[in-house]
Design an enzyme around this catalytic site. Structure first.
Site, PDB file in Angstrom:
ATOM      1  N   CYS A   2       0.891  -1.205   0.110  1.00  0.00           N
ATOM      2  CA  CYS A   2       0.047   0.044  -0.019  1.00  0.00           C
ATOM      3  C   CYS A   2       0.962   1.225  -0.110  1.00  0.00           C
ATOM      4  O   CYS A   2       1.874   1.331   0.292  1.00  0.00           O
ATOM      5  CB  CYS A   2      -0.854  -0.041   1.290  1.00  0.00           C
ATOM      6  SG  CYS A   2      -1.735  -1.457   1.462  1.00  0.00           S
ATOM      7  N   TRP A  74      -3.435  -2.446  -1.407  1.00  0.00           N
ATOM      8  CA  TRP A  74      -3.311  -3.379  -1.949  1.00  0.00           C
ATOM      9  C   TRP A  74      -3.777  -4.735  -1.128  1.00  0.00           C
ATOM     10  O   TRP A  74      -3.473  -4.928   0.262  1.00  0.00           O
ATOM     11  CB  TRP A  74      -1.520  -3.938  -2.007  1.00  0.00           C
ATOM     12  CG  TRP A  74      -0.989  -5.180  -2.651  1.00  0.00           C
ATOM     13  CD1 TRP A  74      -0.855  -5.348  -3.969  1.00  0.00           C
ATOM     14  CD2 TRP A  74      -0.519  -6.476  -2.182  1.00  0.00           C
ATOM     15  NE1 TRP A  74      -0.488  -6.432  -4.294  1.00  0.00           N
ATOM     16  CE2 TRP A  74      -0.225  -7.133  -3.079  1.00  0.00           C
ATOM     17  CE3 TRP A  74      -0.535  -6.749  -0.684  1.00  0.00           C
ATOM     18  CZ2 TRP A  74       0.192  -8.519  -3.088  1.00  0.00           C
ATOM     19  CZ3 TRP A  74      -0.242  -7.936  -0.709  1.00  0.00           C
ATOM     20  CH2 TRP A  74       0.495  -8.969  -1.663  1.00  0.00           C
ATOM     21  N   ASN A 100      -0.987   1.495   6.533  1.00  0.00           N
ATOM     22  CA  ASN A 100      -0.207   0.239   5.707  1.00  0.00           C
ATOM     23  C   ASN A 100       0.207  -0.925   6.785  1.00  0.00           C
ATOM     24  O   ASN A 100       0.564  -0.350   7.832  1.00  0.00           O
ATOM     25  CB  ASN A 100       1.155   0.947   5.073  1.00  0.00           C
ATOM     26  CG  ASN A 100       0.921   1.627   3.994  1.00  0.00           C
ATOM     27  OD1 ASN A 100      -0.139   1.998   3.454  1.00  0.00           O
ATOM     28  ND2 ASN A 100       2.223   2.096   3.412  1.00  0.00           N
ATOM     29  N   GLY A 101       0.169  -1.988   6.459  1.00  0.00           N
ATOM     30  CA  GLY A 101       0.707  -3.037   7.297  1.00  0.00           C
ATOM     31  C   GLY A 101      -0.606  -3.781   7.756  1.00  0.00           C
ATOM     32  O   GLY A 101      -1.536  -3.776   6.986  1.00  0.00           O
ATOM     33  N   GLU A 480      17.617 -16.359 -11.001  1.00  0.00           N
ATOM     34  CA  GLU A 480      17.184 -14.827 -11.333  1.00  0.00           C
ATOM     35  C   GLU A 480      16.403 -14.679 -12.713  1.00  0.00           C
ATOM     36  O   GLU A 480      15.524 -14.123 -13.079  1.00  0.00           O
ATOM     37  CB  GLU A 480      18.456 -13.816 -11.074  1.00  0.00           C
ATOM     38  CG  GLU A 480      18.084 -12.509 -11.394  1.00  0.00           C
ATOM     39  CD  GLU A 480      16.761 -11.913 -10.422  1.00  0.00           C
ATOM     40  OE1 GLU A 480      16.414 -12.489  -9.579  1.00  0.00           O
ATOM     41  OE2 GLU A 480      16.266 -10.910 -10.732  1.00  0.00           O
ATOM     42  N   LYS A 484      12.594 -13.634 -13.138  1.00  0.00           N
ATOM     43  CA  LYS A 484      12.460 -12.330 -14.231  1.00  0.00           C
ATOM     44  C   LYS A 484      11.486 -12.362 -14.964  1.00  0.00           C
ATOM     45  O   LYS A 484      10.308 -11.749 -15.248  1.00  0.00           O
ATOM     46  CB  LYS A 484      13.574 -11.734 -14.727  1.00  0.00           C
ATOM     47  CG  LYS A 484      14.004 -10.355 -14.750  1.00  0.00           C
ATOM     48  CD  LYS A 484      14.188  -9.559 -13.548  1.00  0.00           C
ATOM     49  CE  LYS A 484      13.304  -9.719 -12.390  1.00  0.00           C
ATOM     50  NZ  LYS A 484      13.899  -9.313 -11.187  1.00  0.00           N
ATOM     51  N   GLU A 487       7.586 -13.543 -13.473  1.00  0.00           N
ATOM     52  CA  GLU A 487       6.843 -12.620 -12.588  1.00  0.00           C
ATOM     53  C   GLU A 487       6.276 -11.197 -13.441  1.00  0.00           C
ATOM     54  O   GLU A 487       5.223 -10.806 -13.206  1.00  0.00           O
ATOM     55  CB  GLU A 487       7.731 -12.056 -11.538  1.00  0.00           C
ATOM     56  CG  GLU A 487       8.954 -11.060 -11.936  1.00  0.00           C
ATOM     57  CD  GLU A 487       9.527 -10.541 -10.988  1.00  0.00           C
ATOM     58  OE1 GLU A 487       9.024 -10.223  -9.813  1.00  0.00           O
ATOM     59  OE2 GLU A 487      10.905 -10.573 -11.037  1.00  0.00           O
ATOM     60  N   HIS A 503      16.714 -36.200 -13.389  1.00  0.00           N
ATOM     61  CA  HIS A 503      16.055 -36.652 -12.167  1.00  0.00           C
ATOM     62  C   HIS A 503      14.900 -36.477 -12.002  1.00  0.00           C
ATOM     63  O   HIS A 503      14.350 -36.463 -10.580  1.00  0.00           O
ATOM     64  CB  HIS A 503      17.017 -36.320 -10.600  1.00  0.00           C
ATOM     65  CG  HIS A 503      18.544 -36.432 -10.832  1.00  0.00           C
ATOM     66  ND1 HIS A 503      18.901 -38.087 -10.618  1.00  0.00           N
ATOM     67  CD2 HIS A 503      19.648 -35.821 -11.151  1.00  0.00           C
ATOM     68  CE1 HIS A 503      20.196 -37.902 -10.742  1.00  0.00           C
ATOM     69  NE2 HIS A 503      20.606 -36.737 -11.057  1.00  0.00           N
ATOM     70  N   LYS A 602       5.887  -3.708  -4.817  1.00  0.00           N
ATOM     71  CA  LYS A 602       7.349  -3.537  -4.555  1.00  0.00           C
ATOM     72  C   LYS A 602       7.996  -3.801  -3.403  1.00  0.00           C
ATOM     73  O   LYS A 602       9.070  -4.324  -3.362  1.00  0.00           O
ATOM     74  CB  LYS A 602       7.520  -2.055  -4.999  1.00  0.00           C
ATOM     75  CG  LYS A 602       9.092  -1.684  -5.049  1.00  0.00           C
ATOM     76  CD  LYS A 602       9.601  -2.292  -6.420  1.00  0.00           C
ATOM     77  CE  LYS A 602      10.975  -2.079  -6.322  1.00  0.00           C
ATOM     78  NZ  LYS A 602      11.999  -2.843  -7.151  1.00  0.00           N
TER      79      LYS A 602
HETATM   80  C1  F6R Z   1      11.663  -9.730  -7.746  1.00  0.00           C
HETATM   81  C2  F6R Z   1      11.858  -8.861  -6.793  1.00  0.00           C
HETATM   82  C3  F6R Z   1      11.514  -9.370  -5.320  1.00  0.00           C
HETATM   83  C4  F6R Z   1      12.433  -8.949  -4.287  1.00  0.00           C
HETATM   84  C5  F6R Z   1      12.088  -9.332  -3.111  1.00  0.00           C
HETATM   85  C6  F6R Z   1      13.206  -8.806  -1.857  1.00  0.00           C
HETATM   86  O1  F6R Z   1      12.131  -8.830  -9.094  1.00  0.00           O
HETATM   87  O2  F6R Z   1      12.014  -7.609  -6.961  1.00  0.00           O
HETATM   88  O3  F6R Z   1      11.686 -10.810  -5.660  1.00  0.00           O
HETATM   89  O4  F6R Z   1      13.565  -9.125  -4.731  1.00  0.00           O
HETATM   90  O5  F6R Z   1      10.828  -8.943  -2.854  1.00  0.00           O
HETATM   91  O6  F6R Z   1      12.619  -7.351  -1.754  1.00  0.00           O
HETATM   92  P1  F6R Z   1      13.761  -6.547  -1.064  1.00  0.00           P
HETATM   93  O7  F6R Z   1      15.090  -6.545  -1.988  1.00  0.00           O
HETATM   94  O8  F6R Z   1      13.438  -5.114  -1.110  1.00  0.00           O
HETATM   95  O9  F6R Z   1      14.052  -7.046   0.153  1.00  0.00           O
END
Ligand code: F6R
Length: 607
Positions: A2, A74, A100-101, A480, A484, A487, A503, A602
């Site tokens: 949020c 959110w 938020n939270g 990674e 990418k 997601e 396996h 994010k």
């Molecule tokens: C993927 C992504 C997430 C963050 C994860 C940790 O693209 O961005 O997997 O890496 O949520 O977030 P932080 O680094 O902010 O602790």
């Protein structure tokens, strides 16, 4: 997660409330709302879905007020509906709250309030807060805020607006970030820096359990005990442009393109006289020589950076490293003691599981070194030492430049520890420093291949499944690359250690299955070639990523993309950038918005 905005000053509050929310859109949300105090009435407007829906409604209203609060929600408790969106009002209409939270004890509080005759209109945990404010109000708002906060369990950042006071907003922070910014006769409140970046660079970071009273002329901060404390403002060095698209179609593409510069800013200030210079932290060479065990703890992409880090530190410095998922680590009763170094990695510095792991390890006496992008974030503040990634603000939900900079800090750490322990000789040391300094140029070379990668992405417009395979460091990069892709493009994708495929997972490979084979590790190249042949024999469409060894593979695979020949230890950097571009362009081909992947936020400040 949020987003929160708040304003008190001489301007129309709704302007900043909405503008600030726009700047927080990247965090992910599914409804939004604002509330302003007009005369003696709290006027609330809310909308489901995109912020543009709220903007439509607000543009039809005059909303004349210099004080107000805003929120993008959110959904966690209750569907994304207008009723559940914030701000929430008290039953008597005298308090409005954005939150938020999560309030963990909301059920008990709700039933206590229902017994007293309060009628709830939403399914949220948040609604108990304005109701409690009404219940606790005996003529003094601050006392009501303190009494209410004392009854709440969980994580929260709150901003409260009341009809009883048209000159103040009340902000509270516990485990969920909140900042205040001072302008000319005005105070801004937000849950994250980009919201207020165009308005002021002087900010106050609220710390755990602090309450701020925001007025036009000043900000007063009270500690947990309710005593006024003096707080120095914090100067943000980020440029406004850094939080704007600057001509790019998406933030993600802009941030991918910024990587050569971000790497330089993260690496070069830490190399002095041809040595890694960590004088900014207390990790002395003597301390490092005696480390016997390192834990790296993080979530998502930051965890993947940690896996790269483990490979590098173990290979170069011969110190045992365990990389753990923070959401597991915090509950697995890990054996840690004061001799261990725990490295916490987080872009936002606010991720709830990562923060909880930090606190757990600290309680056990371990030394905490964090690698964080957001200055002054909770993880940074609670660590013994911080190495900041100088990636600048990262707006796209999927991390690119922050991840790449996390890897650079780990590259430097590996060289630093290996040197201190005498595990590398001077020519190896020189080669490694040369290797890391060459990365911005090598990444720029990969970025020049954008068109080639874009063309290739067109072939995968209808792809639904993909496998990323690799060995050694290539496997760490595969994790990674696969995240990418999945997601942002919603292609089901898995990363596999190439030798593990047979396996079980190889049974999923059939005619046309996309396999991205990472084959930059020279020592494991022949083994990789065998694994590629295995999937080819079962009909896979193989895209190989190579580094100076393309010829041997070109005939074996369907498509071959190359990264510049580089120091093998650091080849993952250019390789990851290439995979970011591939994921980005496949997503655009499929018609999705890479900046706002569904269901994602994010910064994940809830468990
Ligand atoms: C993927 C992504 C997430 C963050 C994860 C940790 O693209 O961005 O997997 O890496 O949520 O977030 P932080 O680094 O902010 O602790």
């Amino acid at each position: 997660m949020c987003g929160i905005t708040g304003y008190i000053g001489n301007k129309e509050a709704k302007e900043f409330l909405i503008e600030g929310l726009k700047r927080l859109e990247y965090r992910g949300y599914d409804s939004s709302g604002i509330c302003v105090l007009e005369e003696k009435t709290l006027k609330t407007l809310k909308a489901k879905g995109k912020l543009s829906n709220l903007i439509d409604i607000t543009s039809k209203e005059t909303l004349s007020s210099n004080i107000g609060i805003g929120h993008t929600r959110w959904a966690t408790h209750g569907a994304p509906t207008v009723e559940n969106s914030h701000p929430h009002l008290s039953a008597d209409g005298n308090f409005a709250v954005v939150h938020n939270g999560i309030i963990e004890n909301y059920r008990e509080l709700k039933s206590m309030l229902e017994d007293k005759g309060f009628k709830f209109v939403s399914q949220t945990d948040t609604e108990v807060i304005p109701f409690l404010l009404q219940y606790n109000y005996k003529g003094n708002i601050l006392d009501a805020v303190k009494a209410t906060v004392g009854m709440l369990k969980g994580a929260f950042a709150l901003v409260i607006l009341s009809t009883y006071d048209n000159g103040r907003l009340y902000a509270v922070r516990k485990d969920s970030p909140l900042i205040l910014g001072r302008g000319e006769k005005e105070t801004y409140i937000a849950s994250d820096i980009p919201a207020i970046l165009p308005y002021t660079k002087e900010i106050y970071l609220l710390e755990q359990d602090e309450i701020a009273i925001a007025e036009k002329e000043k900000v007063t901060v009270l500690n947990k005990e309710g005593k006024e404390i003096s707080k120095e403002p914090f100067s943000i060095t980020w440029d406004v442009k850094a939080a704007e698209k600057d001509g790019y179609e998406h933030f993600m593409l802009k941030e991918i393109m910024e990587q050569p510069n971000a790497i330089e800013k993260t690496v070069l200030p830490r190399i002095n006289n041809e040595k890694v210079d960590f004088s900014e932290i207390s990790l002395t060479e003597e301390y490092v020589r005696n480390i016997s065990r390192i834990f790296i703890v993080a979530c998502g992409s930051a965890y993947h950076a940690g896996i790269v880090g483990r490979n590098l530190i173990e290979a170069m410095a011969r110190v045992s490293v365990q990389t753990e998922l923070a959401s597991e680590f915090r509950y697995m009763n890990p054996i840690i003691n004061k001799d261990d170094l725990v490295i916490i990695i987080s872009q936002s510095g606010e991720t709830s599981d990562t923060l909880a792991s930090l606190r757990y390890a600290k309680e056990k006496g371990a030394k905490i070194l964090s690698i964080v992008n957001v200055k002054g974030s909770t993880i940074a503040r609670e660590s013994d030492d911080v190495l900041y990634t100088n990636a600048g603000p990262e707006i796209a939900v999927a991390t690119t430049k922050a991840y790449i900079c996390q890897v650079q800090v780990l590259n430097l750490l590996a060289i630093y520890i290996a040197t201190a322990k005498g595990m590398i000789n001077s020519s190896e040391h020189t080669a490694l420093l040369h290797g890391i300094k060459s990365l911005p140029r090598e990444v720029s070379e990969v970025l020049k291949k954008s068109d080639e990668i874009k063309q290739l992405a067109k072939k995968f417009k209808y792809t639904e499944n993909a496998f990323f395979i690799g060995r050694g460091l290539d496997y760490a990069v595969a994790l990674e690359g696969s995240l990418k892709l999945k997601e942002i493009s919603y292609v089901h994708s898995e990363a596999y250690a190439a030798g593990e495929l047979k396996h079980g997972t190889i049974s999923l490979i059939e005619e046309g299955t996309l396999v991205i084979a990472l084959a930059t590790c020279k020592t494991l190249f022949d083994k990789m070639l065998s694994n590629i042949k295995e999937v080819k024999a079962r009909g896979a469409t193989v895209v190989a990523i190579v580094s100076g060894n393309g010829e041997a593979l070109e005939k074996e695979v369907d498509f071959c993309l190359s990264i510049p020949e580089t120091c093998e230890m650091f080849s993952g950097t250019a390789e990851t950038v290439l995979l970011q571009l591939l994921a980005y362009y496949i997503t655009c081909e499929k018609g999705y918005d890479p900046d706002k992947p569904r269901n994602l936020a994010k910064s994940v400040t809830v468990e």
